[in-house]
Design a protein around this motif. Structure first.
Motif, mmCIF file in Angstrom:
data_model
loop_
_atom_site.group_PDB
_atom_site.id
_atom_site.type_symbol
_atom_site.label_atom_id
_atom_site.label_comp_id
_atom_site.label_asym_id
_atom_site.label_seq_id
_atom_site.Cartn_x
_atom_site.Cartn_y
_atom_site.Cartn_z
ATOM 1 N N ALA A 196 -6.577 14.842 -20.052
ATOM 2 C CA ALA A 196 -5.366 14.077 -20.371
ATOM 3 C C ALA A 196 -5.626 12.572 -20.356
ATOM 4 C CB ALA A 196 -4.260 14.429 -19.384
ATOM 5 N N HIS A 197 -6.522 12.119 -19.475
ATOM 6 C CA HIS A 197 -6.831 10.681 -19.419
ATOM 7 C C HIS A 197 -7.550 10.234 -20.685
ATOM 8 C CE1 HIS A 197 -5.356 10.217 -15.391
ATOM 9 N NE2 HIS A 197 -6.053 11.264 -15.013
ATOM 10 N N TYR A 198 -8.481 11.063 -21.144
ATOM 11 C CA TYR A 198 -9.198 10.748 -22.386
ATOM 12 C C TYR A 198 -8.223 10.747 -23.568
ATOM 13 C CZ TYR A 198 -12.584 10.797 -26.145
ATOM 14 O OH TYR A 198 -13.292 10.480 -27.278
ATOM 15 N N PHE A 199 -7.320 11.722 -23.587
ATOM 16 C CA PHE A 199 -6.300 11.769 -24.631
ATOM 17 C C PHE A 199 -5.493 10.464 -24.640
ATOM 18 C CE2 PHE A 199 -1.696 12.567 -25.275
ATOM 19 C CZ PHE A 199 -1.710 12.727 -26.658
ATOM 20 N N SER A 200 -5.039 10.032 -23.478
ATOM 21 C CA SER A 200 -4.255 8.790 -23.397
ATOM 22 C C SER A 200 -5.051 7.594 -23.895
ATOM 23 C CB SER A 200 -3.805 8.532 -21.961
ATOM 24 O OG SER A 200 -2.859 9.496 -21.580
ATOM 25 N N TYR A 201 -6.334 7.554 -23.523
ATOM 26 C CA TYR A 201 -7.217 6.472 -23.961
ATOM 27 C C TYR A 201 -7.343 6.449 -25.488
ATOM 28 C CZ TYR A 201 -11.658 4.316 -25.175
ATOM 29 O OH TYR A 201 -12.639 3.578 -25.797
ATOM 30 N N THR A 217 -6.879 22.249 -32.969
ATOM 31 C CA THR A 217 -6.396 22.408 -31.596
ATOM 32 C C THR A 217 -7.450 23.044 -30.690
ATOM 33 O OG1 THR A 217 -5.414 24.530 -32.168
ATOM 34 C CG2 THR A 217 -3.973 22.589 -32.303
ATOM 35 N N ASP A 218 -8.533 23.535 -31.258
ATOM 36 C CA ASP A 218 -9.645 24.086 -30.484
ATOM 37 C C ASP A 218 -10.464 22.923 -29.943
ATOM 38 O OD1 ASP A 218 -11.971 25.193 -29.493
ATOM 39 O OD2 ASP A 218 -12.472 26.299 -31.312
ATOM 40 N N SER A 219 -10.471 22.773 -28.615
ATOM 41 C CA SER A 219 -11.169 21.637 -28.014
ATOM 42 C C SER A 219 -12.677 21.698 -28.247
ATOM 43 C CB SER A 219 -10.884 21.570 -26.517
ATOM 44 O OG SER A 219 -11.359 22.743 -25.879
ATOM 45 N N ASN A 220 -13.189 22.872 -28.619
ATOM 46 C CA ASN A 220 -14.624 23.021 -28.860
ATOM 47 C C ASN A 220 -15.019 22.844 -30.322
ATOM 48 O OD1 ASN A 220 -15.248 23.659 -26.111
ATOM 49 N ND2 ASN A 220 -14.331 25.665 -26.467
ATOM 50 N N LEU A 221 -14.060 22.511 -31.176
ATOM 51 C CA LEU A 221 -14.382 22.345 -32.600
ATOM 52 C C LEU A 221 -15.408 21.229 -32.779
ATOM 53 C CD1 LEU A 221 -13.758 23.188 -35.539
ATOM 54 C CD2 LEU A 221 -12.081 21.333 -35.576
ATOM 55 N N ALA A 240 -1.695 16.906 -24.757
ATOM 56 C CA ALA A 240 -3.141 16.677 -24.883
ATOM 57 C C ALA A 240 -3.862 18.012 -25.035
ATOM 58 C CB ALA A 240 -3.674 15.926 -23.660
ATOM 59 N N PHE A 241 -3.541 18.940 -24.163
ATOM 60 C CA PHE A 241 -4.164 20.263 -24.186
ATOM 61 C C PHE A 241 -3.848 20.987 -25.491
ATOM 62 C CE2 PHE A 241 -4.134 24.822 -23.153
ATOM 63 C CZ PHE A 241 -5.463 24.971 -22.758
ATOM 64 N N GLU A 242 -2.598 20.909 -25.926
ATOM 65 C CA GLU A 242 -2.176 21.603 -27.156
ATOM 66 C C GLU A 242 -2.868 21.097 -28.407
ATOM 67 O OE1 GLU A 242 1.866 22.529 -28.368
ATOM 68 O OE2 GLU A 242 2.371 22.614 -26.240
ATOM 69 N N VAL A 243 -3.202 19.810 -28.433
ATOM 70 C CA VAL A 243 -3.823 19.265 -29.644
ATOM 71 C C VAL A 243 -5.352 19.225 -29.563
ATOM 72 C CG1 VAL A 243 -1.757 17.952 -30.275
ATOM 73 C CG2 VAL A 243 -3.603 16.802 -28.998
ATOM 74 N N GLY A 244 -5.915 19.796 -28.498
ATOM 75 C CA GLY A 244 -7.372 19.948 -28.462
ATOM 76 C C GLY A 244 -8.114 19.058 -27.488
ATOM 77 N N TYR A 245 -7.408 18.393 -26.580
ATOM 78 C CA TYR A 245 -8.077 17.577 -25.561
ATOM 79 C C TYR A 245 -7.933 18.245 -24.203
ATOM 80 C CZ TYR A 245 -8.365 13.801 -28.975
ATOM 81 O OH TYR A 245 -8.650 13.052 -30.090
ATOM 82 N N ASN A 246 -9.055 18.473 -23.529
ATOM 83 C CA ASN A 246 -9.019 19.080 -22.197
ATOM 84 C C ASN A 246 -8.768 18.053 -21.108
ATOM 85 O OD1 ASN A 246 -9.471 21.692 -23.077
ATOM 86 N ND2 ASN A 246 -11.680 21.435 -23.050
#
Length: 110
Positions: free
Chosen positions: A83-88, A16-20, A75-81
């Protein structure tokens, strides 16, 4: 195998860390980046990035099924900052948009 299990455990608790990044996991299991990348792919059948996406999307699917949270929040909770990229990424991997996935699977067990 042990190192890969250790790496997967580390990833499971940090995805969930977007910087991992690969180097974080390699360091955690005491390997060089390139060695870790090679060994992980060979033993896991997925690259580091593929596995990280798998972890994030599995959690996202669970949240889409079981909560009413907006997909941008998920999106934010699972590590994506982004939302559009998450949807993609979600659509690329599941064939459905997050909202279509929710409509189809909400309140259903996995």
């Amino acid at each position: 195998r042990f190192v890969i299990n250790e790496a997967k455990l580390f990833m499971s608790s940090h995805f969930t860390d977007s910087n991992l990044m690969l180097q974080d996991v390699a360091k955690a299991v005491g390997m060089s980046n390139s060695r870790f990348s090679t060994v992980f792919s060979q033993q896991n059948g997925q690259t580091f990035t593929e596995y990280l996406i798998y972890l994030r999307l599995n959690k996202a699917k669970e949240l889409l099924r079981t909560t009413d949270q907006r997909s941008s929040q998920i999106a934010f909770e699972v590590g994506y900052n982004d939302a559009h990229y998450f949807s993609y990424i979600f659509k690329k991997n599941t064939g459905l948009t997050p909202s279509d996935y929710r409509a189809q699977y909400q309140n259903q067990p996995e």
